[in-house]
Design a protein around this motif. Structure first.
Motif, short mmCIF file in Angstrom:
data_model
loop_
_atom_site.label_atom_id
_atom_site.label_comp_id
_atom_site.label_asym_id
_atom_site.label_seq_id
_atom_site.Cartn_x
_atom_site.Cartn_y
_atom_site.Cartn_z
N SER A 25 3.00 -18.30 12.54
CA SER A 25 2.86 -16.85 12.68
C SER A 25 4.18 -16.13 12.42
CB SER A 25 2.34 -16.50 14.08
OG SER A 25 3.23 -16.98 15.08
N GLN A 26 5.29 -16.76 12.78
CA GLN A 26 6.59 -16.13 12.56
C GLN A 26 6.96 -16.14 11.08
OE1 GLN A 26 8.53 -18.80 15.18
NE2 GLN A 26 8.12 -17.61 17.03
N ILE A 27 6.63 -17.22 10.39
CA ILE A 27 6.89 -17.27 8.94
C ILE A 27 6.06 -16.22 8.23
CG2 ILE A 27 6.78 -18.70 6.88
CD1 ILE A 27 8.97 -19.52 8.80
N THR A 87 7.79 -26.80 8.83
CA THR A 87 8.31 -28.16 8.94
C THR A 87 9.71 -28.28 8.35
OG1 THR A 87 6.04 -29.01 8.80
CG2 THR A 87 7.83 -30.57 8.37
N TYR A 88 9.90 -27.68 7.19
CA TYR A 88 11.19 -27.74 6.50
C TYR A 88 12.30 -27.16 7.39
CZ TYR A 88 14.69 -26.98 2.79
OH TYR A 88 15.84 -26.98 2.04
N LEU A 89 12.07 -26.00 7.98
CA LEU A 89 13.11 -25.34 8.78
C LEU A 89 13.34 -26.08 10.10
CD1 LEU A 89 12.12 -21.59 8.22
CD2 LEU A 89 13.98 -22.86 7.13
N VAL A 94 18.54 -17.39 6.42
CA VAL A 94 17.27 -18.08 6.66
C VAL A 94 16.11 -17.25 6.10
CG1 VAL A 94 15.69 -18.94 8.43
CG2 VAL A 94 18.14 -19.29 8.68
N VAL A 95 16.17 -15.92 6.26
CA VAL A 95 15.13 -15.05 5.70
C VAL A 95 15.07 -15.21 4.18
CG1 VAL A 95 14.42 -12.66 5.33
CG2 VAL A 95 15.24 -13.38 7.58
N LYS A 96 16.22 -15.19 3.54
CA LYS A 96 16.26 -15.37 2.09
C LYS A 96 15.69 -16.74 1.70
CE LYS A 96 20.35 -12.44 1.41
NZ LYS A 96 21.73 -12.37 0.87
N LEU A 97 16.03 -17.76 2.50
CA LEU A 97 15.54 -19.12 2.22
C LEU A 97 14.02 -19.18 2.33
CD1 LEU A 97 16.04 -22.13 1.69
CD2 LEU A 97 16.38 -22.42 4.17
N ILE A 98 13.44 -18.50 3.32
CA ILE A 98 11.98 -18.51 3.52
C ILE A 98 11.29 -17.94 2.28
CG2 ILE A 98 10.10 -17.47 4.83
CD1 ILE A 98 11.89 -17.70 7.32
N PHE A 99 11.78 -16.83 1.76
CA PHE A 99 11.19 -16.24 0.56
C PHE A 99 11.36 -17.17 -0.64
CE2 PHE A 99 11.11 -12.45 3.10
CZ PHE A 99 10.09 -11.69 2.57
N LYS A 100 12.54 -17.80 -0.74
CA LYS A 100 12.81 -18.70 -1.86
C LYS A 100 11.88 -19.92 -1.81
CE LYS A 100 16.57 -21.25 -4.15
NZ LYS A 100 15.93 -22.58 -4.12
N LEU A 101 11.70 -20.50 -0.61
CA LEU A 101 10.84 -21.66 -0.48
C LEU A 101 9.39 -21.31 -0.84
CD1 LEU A 101 12.17 -23.18 2.88
CD2 LEU A 101 12.53 -24.08 0.57
N LEU A 130 8.37 -18.98 -2.92
CA LEU A 130 8.23 -18.65 -4.34
C LEU A 130 8.59 -19.82 -5.25
CD1 LEU A 130 9.71 -15.03 -4.51
CD2 LEU A 130 7.33 -15.70 -4.84
N GLU A 131 9.62 -20.59 -4.89
CA GLU A 131 10.16 -21.59 -5.81
C GLU A 131 10.14 -23.02 -5.25
OE1 GLU A 131 14.06 -20.35 -6.85
OE2 GLU A 131 13.47 -18.29 -7.34
N GLY A 132 10.10 -23.18 -3.93
CA GLY A 132 10.21 -24.51 -3.34
C GLY A 132 11.66 -24.88 -3.07
N ASP A 133 11.85 -26.13 -2.69
CA ASP A 133 13.20 -26.59 -2.33
C ASP A 133 13.90 -27.34 -3.46
OD1 ASP A 133 11.63 -28.81 -2.41
OD2 ASP A 133 12.16 -29.57 -0.42
N GLY A 134 13.30 -27.33 -4.65
CA GLY A 134 13.92 -27.99 -5.79
C GLY A 134 13.44 -29.41 -6.01
N THR A 135 12.80 -30.00 -5.01
CA THR A 135 12.31 -31.37 -5.15
C THR A 135 10.80 -31.43 -5.33
OG1 THR A 135 12.08 -31.63 -2.74
CG2 THR A 135 14.20 -32.22 -3.73
N SER A 136 10.13 -30.32 -5.05
CA SER A 136 8.67 -30.26 -5.20
C SER A 136 8.30 -28.85 -5.62
CB SER A 136 7.99 -30.63 -3.88
OG SER A 136 8.33 -29.70 -2.87
N GLY A 137 7.02 -28.56 -5.60
CA GLY A 137 6.56 -27.22 -5.95
C GLY A 137 6.79 -26.23 -4.82
N THR A 138 6.17 -25.08 -4.94
CA THR A 138 6.30 -24.06 -3.91
C THR A 138 5.76 -24.58 -2.58
OG1 THR A 138 4.14 -23.14 -4.50
CG2 THR A 138 6.07 -22.23 -5.61
N LEU A 139 6.36 -24.11 -1.49
CA LEU A 139 5.95 -24.54 -0.16
C LEU A 139 5.06 -23.49 0.48
CD1 LEU A 139 9.24 -26.05 1.32
CD2 LEU A 139 7.52 -27.13 -0.12
N GLY A 140 4.02 -23.95 1.18
CA GLY A 140 3.18 -23.06 1.96
C GLY A 140 3.81 -22.75 3.30
N VAL A 141 3.12 -21.94 4.10
CA VAL A 141 3.67 -21.51 5.39
C VAL A 141 3.92 -22.71 6.31
CG1 VAL A 141 3.18 -20.19 7.47
CG2 VAL A 141 2.65 -19.21 5.23
N LYS A 142 2.96 -23.62 6.40
CA LYS A 142 3.12 -24.77 7.29
C LYS A 142 4.27 -25.67 6.86
CE LYS A 142 -1.68 -25.07 8.86
NZ LYS A 142 -2.89 -25.91 8.91
#
Length: 473
Positions: free
Chosen positions: A149-151, A132-134, A107-114, A116-128
């Protein structure tokens, strides 16, 4: 009474406040009675208890630091993404290390990936959006839903790069300790140092006072960089309906729409047409081997003129560092030989010297890194490779990636009724092309919006990339 408070001054202060409010502090095992002698005895015992507490704390701290230096995990809990692995038990002492948690580590690796790169269907994701994604996928933070705050805590935690630092802060004074007192504890790496630094840069650029959220999150390609050539205001998107009911999207001057200014001309252009014109101009005029080589050579020549001064500045920094190291050693030697006493004034002088030394050391590391990563002139073949990769990245990337690349290269798109002028910094093109030469999956240079180096005059201005807009109205 030692269980009541470990600080004599604080203990007496609290006791007197309680007495003033009709509350007595009574010890069953240390019944001292009442009166002046009882007060004196209690104060003496409080001072002795405080001394014992400090001595115990000193020994525990020394043991904990020694354990951390040996590479053992010292905290009672593991950070998110890890779990404690009990290696051995010696008497009452437990030797522990961290290992990657089988569920939370990915999950930590996924947070950094989201981020920097997004989920593959859109652009990079912000903290909020990461929250929502997780949460939508049933992921939890220690059994509870994620919060922003945790993200943010995960994204700012440099321990995920493989080293957690112990003894960073003075818990009582609430201040950072000198860097040489920190103790690094090796842990399994979840993200690379390069990924972590990219996230820190991105978090800085996405801060509201650096880049407004409406620009960061917007899906409009030229948000924030398209300007009205008549008044200098931002170009914003507005909708219009044709005779057949078709809805069109236009870039229009925000000053005209919101303030009623910029009345002299109708300065609008369709969104798709301006986007395509900007991409076409950058691809056909900027991303060519000749232009890439020309810009890189120009940047190298300009930076070379400042290389001598940078080298001299680095030498001065190293001299200052040597002087501060010598001063710190002299102070410690004087203390050890009894020439000076361990007074508050001495400690303040030593602390100031150590802080200056650490500051100079960080400046030297930054300067050396910049000199090491300096861009070098390239050959025509390498320029062609870099230009081709730039074109492929821009033409084939999804809209969000196109936006990041354009914003990395373009500082401004100035829209007038009869022409558009695209401007941008040559340093951004040089840095991005230099990265593209290394790998096709290159990272983007930071956004530059104030420097217009590669379009400073007509000869370097995309041939003053101006095109009539009459056919687009």
């Amino acid at each position: 009474m030692s269980r009541f408070y470990r600080d004599d001054v604080a203990q007496e202060y609290i006791r007197r406040r309680l007495v003033k409010n009709g509350v007595q502090v009574i010890s069953v095992t240390q019944d001292l009675g009442e009166g002046a002698m009882a007060d004196l005895t209690r104060r003496i015992m409080g001072i002795v208890d405080e001394l014992n507490s400090k001595e115990t704390s000193k020994h525990v701290k020394r043991t904990m630091i020694a354990s951390a230096k040996d590479g053992w995990w010292t905290a009672p809990k593991a950070p998110f993404g890890y779990e404690i692995d009990l290696i051995e038990t010696i008497g009452t002492r437990k030797k522990r290390k961290l290992k990657i948690h089988p569920q939370n580590g990915p999950v930590v690796k996924l947070i950094f990936k989201l981020y920097l790169e997004g989920d593959g269907t859109s652009g990079t994701l912000g903290v909020k959006k990461i929250v929502t994604y997780l949460n939508d996928r049933g992921q939890t933070y220690k059994g509870k839903p994620f919060y922003t705050s945790q993200i943010e805590g995960v994204l700012k935690n440099d321990g995920y790069t493989g080293t957690y630092w112990y003894n960073q802060t003075d818990s009582k004074a609430k201040v950072m300790r000198p860097r040489d007192e920190w103790v690094g504890i090796p842990v399994p790496q979840l993200v690379t140092p390069e990924e972590f630094q990219r996230v820190q840069v991105a978090m800085h650029e996405r801060r509201p006072y650096v880049s407004p959220p409406r620009i960061t999150a917007s899906q409009v390609l030229l948000t924030g960089i398209a300007k009205c050539g008549l008044c200098g205001g931002n170009m914003t998107i507005r909708n219009g309906t044709g005779h057949n009911g078709t809805i069109y999207r236009y870039y229009a001057c925000a000053h005209r729409l919101q303030k009623g200014t910029c009345k002299n001309a109708r300065n609008t252009v369709r969104e798709a047409q301006l986007d395509n014109m900007a991409i076409s101009a950058v691809v056909n005029t900027l991303m060519t081997a000749e232009r890439v080589k020309e810009v890189i050579d120009r940047v190298c020549e300009r930076r070379q003129t400042g290389l001598e001064s940078s080298t001299k500045a680095l030498e001065r920094l190293r001299q200052n560092l040597s002087r501060l190291k010598l001063a710190a050693n002299n102070l410690l030697t004087a203390l050890g030989e009894g020439v000076v006493g361990d007074s508050d004034l001495f400690r303040e002088k030593l602390q100031t010297t150590l802080e200056q030394r650490d500051h100079i050391q960080r400046l030297i590391e930054t300067e050396e890194h910049q000199l090491k990563d300096e861009i070098r002139p390239i050959k025509e073949l390498d320029a062609e490779i870099a230009a081709r990769r730039l074109r492929e990245r821009l033409e084939n990337a999804p809209p969000a990636a196109q936006k990041r690349l354009l914003r990395a290269l373009i500082g401004q798109v100035l829209v007038s009724p009869d022409e558009i002028v695209i401007t941008g910094p040559d340093s951004a093109l040089a840095e991005t092309a230099d990265k593209a030469l290394t790998t096709a999956d290159f990272e983007l240079s930071p956004v530059h919006t104030s420097d217009r180096g590669w379009l400073g005059d007509k000869d370097s201005n995309l041939d003053r990339q101006s095109q009539s807009l009459q056919s687009y109205r």
